[in-house]
Design an enzyme around this catalytic site. Structure first.
Site, PDB file in Angstrom:
ATOM      1  N   SER A 217      14.315   0.641  -0.097  1.00  0.00           N
ATOM      2  CA  SER A 217      13.395   1.731  -0.470  1.00  0.00           C
ATOM      3  C   SER A 217      12.068   1.548   0.253  1.00  0.00           C
ATOM      4  O   SER A 217      11.999   0.797   1.230  1.00  0.00           O
ATOM      5  CB  SER A 217      13.199   1.747  -1.998  1.00  0.00           C
ATOM      6  OG  SER A 217      12.548   2.926  -2.390  1.00  0.00           O
ATOM      7  N   ASN A 218      11.038   2.231  -0.197  1.00  0.00           N
ATOM      8  CA  ASN A 218       9.710   2.075   0.412  1.00  0.00           C
ATOM      9  C   ASN A 218       8.645   2.229  -0.670  1.00  0.00           C
ATOM     10  O   ASN A 218       8.967   2.432  -1.840  1.00  0.00           O
ATOM     11  CB  ASN A 218       9.517   3.090   1.548  1.00  0.00           C
ATOM     12  CG  ASN A 218       9.718   4.508   1.056  1.00  0.00           C
ATOM     13  OD1 ASN A 218       8.996   4.982   0.187  1.00  0.00           O
ATOM     14  ND2 ASN A 218      10.728   5.186   1.592  1.00  0.00           N
ATOM     15  N   TYR A 219       7.385   2.132  -0.264  1.00  0.00           N
ATOM     16  CA  TYR A 219       6.295   2.084  -1.255  1.00  0.00           C
ATOM     17  C   TYR A 219       5.809   3.449  -1.736  1.00  0.00           C
ATOM     18  O   TYR A 219       4.807   3.531  -2.442  1.00  0.00           O
ATOM     19  CB  TYR A 219       5.090   1.332  -0.667  1.00  0.00           C
ATOM     20  CG  TYR A 219       5.323  -0.145  -0.477  1.00  0.00           C
ATOM     21  CD1 TYR A 219       5.518  -0.975  -1.575  1.00  0.00           C
ATOM     22  CD2 TYR A 219       5.340  -0.713   0.796  1.00  0.00           C
ATOM     23  CE1 TYR A 219       5.723  -2.338  -1.416  1.00  0.00           C
ATOM     24  CE2 TYR A 219       5.547  -2.074   0.966  1.00  0.00           C
ATOM     25  CZ  TYR A 219       5.745  -2.883  -0.145  1.00  0.00           C
ATOM     26  OH  TYR A 219       5.942  -4.219   0.007  1.00  0.00           O
ATOM     27  N   SER A 220       6.464   4.513  -1.351  1.00  0.00           N
ATOM     28  CA  SER A 220       5.960   5.833  -1.746  1.00  0.00           C
ATOM     29  C   SER A 220       5.850   5.954  -3.268  1.00  0.00           C
ATOM     30  O   SER A 220       6.772   5.584  -3.999  1.00  0.00           O
ATOM     31  CB  SER A 220       6.909   6.917  -1.214  1.00  0.00           C
ATOM     32  OG  SER A 220       6.557   8.165  -1.783  1.00  0.00           O
ATOM     33  N   ALA A 284       9.315  10.488   1.072  1.00  0.00           N
ATOM     34  CA  ALA A 284       9.475   9.437   2.082  1.00  0.00           C
ATOM     35  C   ALA A 284      10.941   9.006   2.009  1.00  0.00           C
ATOM     36  O   ALA A 284      11.300   8.077   1.282  1.00  0.00           O
ATOM     37  CB  ALA A 284       8.548   8.278   1.783  1.00  0.00           C
TER      38      ALA A 284
END
Ligand code: C5P
Length: 410
Positions: A217-220, A284
């Site tokens: 995943s990512n930090y969005s 994102a």
């Protein structure tokens, strides 16, 4: 602002906030709306049927089976009311009725007529109860289900509660409720070009499964997408927010759908290709996902391990590819500083009407923070550099440009 001639079905439950409803009916009648009132048995402990019928100038409905059958369709009133209504407003909505609505129980006039409302008609639910009740897992689960199934949940405000405590649970004042009803049924003559348009916003990160306990995943945080959804709803648009995992409250007046992976998000977006006027891709989305998520948990063995990734669908490009002349596609381009050219290229490659270029410095722009610095580039390559703004203000400026694009396309 006018609600003239609109049919408002008002469902009242047995909560102390029901004392505000006679005033709400007066305000709706002042706007020349046609108001019919449905009460639960408990509601009549807080506000009398005499008051409600006097103010609405209509008989109040409580029982599915009337005492005497004066007209032919008396016993089918729960159906005819659902057909009659332009909007169903439930205020105050108690934990008990919220649970019934989420479960599809039809054991009184309010819950039965709720189910017969035509699917495209707005359902506005104003929960009002003690703060602890509101925060309880069951109430939150039921509200979340209703929100995901076409209801607009107007979160209660914080302040003094009838229990003597202070917390979240207060129903908004009648003036605010009227505003929201007007926004929902289209009785409001707003100047916004977004008024009555169907807007789909994607937000947040996606999670791509590696195995049953891990993901990429990512930090969005979803804050920019949620701000856009909220601002568009406030301009009178019909907003569907399709979000990856985000711990943010659903903005007022927004229909929220929670998804996990890019493929799930794509599925929901595709289902709205035909009905959406404006698509804003603020999510994102992970560019790649593990080709074959492993069932169970991958065991630790070698010093290194390789993950085989496959490309995710480009959701925004997919929408643009098939979009009709009246539809607009808006994207975001998160880049390391100084890569404005990448944003321009994306605008062209993805056939967008507008792209918002932003960089991430971790303090004032990018993921998680509440502010952003956007540069907006439209399809004619006109460029507007916005200053440091709150994400809400940046969302408003972005919508201003979208409105300009709608006007120039006419
Ligand atoms: O190509 P890039 O990921 O930088 O493009 C960013 C824009 O495209 C964003 O608006 C994002 O929401 C959208 N996007 C998408 N599907 C993807 C990747 C990005 O809709 N798989």
């Amino acid at each position: 602002m006018s609600l003239k001639g609109k049919h408002i079905l008002l469902g009242i439950c047995g909560g102390i906030a029901a004392y505000k409803i006679p005033m709400l009916i007066r305000l709706l009648k002042k706007q020349e709306a046609c108001v019919r009132v449905v009460v639960t048995e408990a509601a009549t402990r807080f506000v009398t049927e005499l008051t409600l019928s006097t103010l609405s100038q209509e008989p109040v409905c409580k029982n599915i089976f009337p005492d005497s059958f004066s007209t032919e369709d008396d016993w089918t009133r729960h159906i005819s009311m659902g057909e009659w209504a332009d909007a169903y407003v439930i205020a105050p909505a108690t934990a008990n009725t919220i649970a019934k609505l989420a479960a599809g129980i039809c054991d009184n006039m309010l819950s039965a007529s709720f189910i017969t409302l035509r699917p495209n008609k707005p359902k506005l639910i104003f929960p009002a109860m003690d703060g602890e009740m509101f925060a309880s897992a069951s109430v939150q689960r039921n509200l979340s289900w209703l929100s995901q199934n076409g209801c607009v949940i107007i979160n209660p405000e914080s302040g003094d509660l009838a229990s003597g405590q202070c917390g979240t649970g207060r129903m908004p004042e009648p003036e605010t409720i009227v505003e929201m009803i007007a926004g929902a049924v289209g009785g409001k003559s707003r100047n916004s070009k977004l008024y009555g348009k169907s807007v789909v916003v994607t937000a947040g990160p996606t999670r791509e499964k590696i195995d049953d306990v891990r993901f990429i995943s990512n930090y969005s945080s979803g804050k920019m997408g949620f701000a856009l959804a909220s601002a568009a709803a406030a301009r009178g648009a019909w907003v569907t927010l399709i979000t990856g995992p985000a711990s943010l409250p659903t903005p007022d007046g927004v229909n929220r759908l929670d998804v996990e992976s890019a493929e799930e998000m794509n599925h929901e977006v595709k289902a709205r290709y035909a009905t959406c006027d404006i698509f804003i891709g603020a999510a994102a989305i992970a560019d790649y996902r593990p080709g074959k998520p492993v069932e169970g948990k991958i065991k630790k063995s070698n010093e290194t391990m390789e993950l085989s990734l496959v490309k995710n669908p480009d959701i925004l490009a997919g929408f643009s590819e098939q979009k009709k002349p009246h539809q607009l596609a808006v994207g975001f381009s998160l880049e390391t500083a100084g890569n404005l050219q990448n944003a321009r290229e994306k605008l062209e490659q993805k056939k967008l009407d507008l792209i918002a270029y932003n960089t991430f410095d971790g303090k004032t722009s990018g993921f998680e923070v509440d502010t952003n610095i956007l540069t907006l580039i439209d399809k004619n390559l006109a460029l507007r550099e916005l200053p440091l703004l709150s994400k809400r203000a940046a969302a408003e400026r972005t919508l201003d440009i979208i409105e300009e694009l709608i006007s120039s396309d006419k």
